[in-house]
Design a protein around this motif. Structure first.
Motif, PDB file in Angstrom:
ATOM      1  N   ASN A   1       2.835   4.444  -1.378  1.00 49.68           N
ATOM      2  CA  ASN A   1       2.500   5.103  -2.251  1.00 49.68           C
ATOM      3  C   ASN A   1       3.700   5.254  -3.338  1.00 49.68           C
ATOM      4  O   ASN A   1       3.316   4.726  -4.617  1.00 49.68           O
ATOM      5  CB  ASN A   1       2.277   6.586  -1.930  1.00 49.68           C
ATOM      6  CG  ASN A   1       1.888   7.424  -3.278  1.00 49.68           C
ATOM      7  OD1 ASN A   1       0.897   7.216  -3.623  1.00 49.68           O
ATOM      8  ND2 ASN A   1       2.790   8.530  -3.360  1.00 49.68           N
TER       9      ASN A   1
ATOM     10  N   TRP B   1      -6.170  -0.525  -7.486  1.00 49.69           N
ATOM     11  CA  TRP B   1      -5.898   0.628  -8.034  1.00 49.69           C
ATOM     12  C   TRP B   1      -4.753   0.249  -9.133  1.00 49.69           C
ATOM     13  O   TRP B   1      -4.867   1.038 -10.245  1.00 49.69           O
ATOM     14  CB  TRP B   1      -5.248   1.543  -6.932  1.00 49.69           C
ATOM     15  CG  TRP B   1      -4.801   2.850  -7.618  1.00 49.69           C
ATOM     16  CD1 TRP B   1      -5.758   4.010  -8.086  1.00 49.69           C
ATOM     17  CD2 TRP B   1      -3.400   3.140  -8.111  1.00 49.69           C
ATOM     18  NE1 TRP B   1      -4.756   4.937  -8.578  1.00 49.69           N
ATOM     19  CE2 TRP B   1      -3.398   4.485  -8.679  1.00 49.69           C
ATOM     20  CE3 TRP B   1      -2.278   2.390  -8.140  1.00 49.69           C
ATOM     21  CZ2 TRP B   1      -2.333   5.216  -9.344  1.00 49.69           C
ATOM     22  CZ3 TRP B   1      -1.084   3.122  -8.692  1.00 49.69           C
ATOM     23  CH2 TRP B   1      -0.951   4.266  -9.183  1.00 49.69           C
TER      24      TRP B   1
ATOM     25  N   SER C   1      -4.719  -1.526  -2.811  1.00 52.04           N
ATOM     26  CA  SER C   1      -3.580  -1.309  -3.745  1.00 52.04           C
ATOM     27  C   SER C   1      -3.666  -1.779  -4.923  1.00 52.04           C
ATOM     28  O   SER C   1      -3.604  -1.286  -6.049  1.00 52.04           O
ATOM     29  CB  SER C   1      -2.356  -1.466  -2.827  1.00 52.04           C
ATOM     30  OG  SER C   1      -1.102  -1.238  -3.910  1.00 52.04           O
TER      31      SER C   1
ATOM     32  N   GLU D   1       0.939  -1.158  -0.128  1.00 45.48           N
ATOM     33  CA  GLU D   1       0.198  -0.051  -0.006  1.00 45.48           C
ATOM     34  C   GLU D   1       0.810   1.197  -0.053  1.00 45.48           C
ATOM     35  O   GLU D   1       0.165   2.450  -0.053  1.00 45.48           O
ATOM     36  CB  GLU D   1      -0.862   0.058   1.374  1.00 45.48           C
ATOM     37  CG  GLU D   1      -1.989  -1.127   1.254  1.00 45.48           C
ATOM     38  CD  GLU D   1      -3.058  -1.136   0.322  1.00 45.48           C
ATOM     39  OE1 GLU D   1      -3.240  -0.152  -0.356  1.00 45.48           O
ATOM     40  OE2 GLU D   1      -3.453  -2.059  -0.041  1.00 45.48           O
TER      41      GLU D   1
ATOM     42  N   LYS E   1       3.569   1.223  -4.808  1.00 50.17           N
ATOM     43  CA  LYS E   1       2.397   0.802  -5.820  1.00 50.17           C
ATOM     44  C   LYS E   1       2.488   1.773  -7.065  1.00 50.17           C
ATOM     45  O   LYS E   1       1.866   0.910  -7.998  1.00 50.17           O
ATOM     46  CB  LYS E   1       1.231   1.257  -4.980  1.00 50.17           C
ATOM     47  CG  LYS E   1       0.617   2.446  -4.684  1.00 50.17           C
ATOM     48  CD  LYS E   1      -0.834   2.510  -4.158  1.00 50.17           C
ATOM     49  CE  LYS E   1      -1.199   3.850  -3.999  1.00 50.17           C
ATOM     50  NZ  LYS E   1      -2.602   3.984  -3.370  1.00 50.17           N
TER      51      LYS E   1
END
Length: 200
Positions: free
Chosen positions: A143, A184, A181, A141, A146
């Motif tokens: 930033n 996305w 995650s 997860e 990912k």
């Protein structure tokens, strides 16, 4: 720079185009690159990546430098200007993808993206071997991890028609994971790859 998530130590604020010009003027110099890196200054380390000689970079140097990564631009700059041209890069993808530290792990996926961009002779099987690595990291997860995982998947899918199909299949597997995650990463990749005009 902080607005763009660049928060490393010892930042001087020298623009990247200025560093590019300095690198062209100074030329390739492995020994100077090592000294620039050891200075600890953010921009000196970017300049080191621009000036170093890939054929003189050892796996030990790669390990030393990756442990110093403290921002996404250092990570991507070193991977994209230097490490992706080092023969050990392919092995480092698999090693670094299992690391705990955020920027060390990001480096694995930055390498995948840059290898796709710069190694025109790499066979499809190389990129197929990276897909399970991407799937395994899709639940991370953080930033900067990912986003790099997503970047790597999208880049593979832009290589050619065959890898486009394989990347889309992988994205659909990732989409089915029980992870925000992963969902996305998959949704963003599918949005781009489904209509990407691959020419070969």
């Amino acid at each position: 720079m902080a607005r763009f998530g660049i928060r490393g130590k010892n930042i001087l604020g020298i623009p990247k185009p200025t560093l590019d010009k300095m690198a062209r003027t100074l030329g390739k110099n492995h020994e100077l690159a090592l000294k620039l890196w050891d200075s600890g200054f953010h921009e000196a380390r970017l300049l080191a990546a621009l000036m170093d000689e890939p054929d003189k970079v050892t796996p030990a140097q790669m390990e030393k430098w990756v442990k110093d990564f403290d921002s996404w631009d250092i990570c991507d700059g070193v991977c994209g200007h230097l490490f992706d041209r080092v023969p050990a890069a392919y092995r480092k993808v698999f090693q670094w993808s299992r690391r705990k530290r955020e920027y060390e792990k990001r480096a694995a996926f930055s390498l995948i993206a840059w290898i796709k961009a710069h190694d025109k002779k790499a066979p499809d099987k190389v990129f197929l071997s990276f897909l399970p690595v991407i799937r395994r990291a899709a639940r991370d997860e953080r930033n900067f991890v990912k986003k790099a995982v997503n970047w790597a998947l999208r880049q593979i899918g832009k290589r050619n028609r065959f890898l486009n199909r394989k990347a889309i299949q992988e994205a659909k597997r990732i989409q089915a994971m029980d992870s925000p995650s992963a969902r996305w990463i998959a949704a963003d990749a599918l949005r781009e790859l489904a209509g990407y005009p691959v020419r070969n």
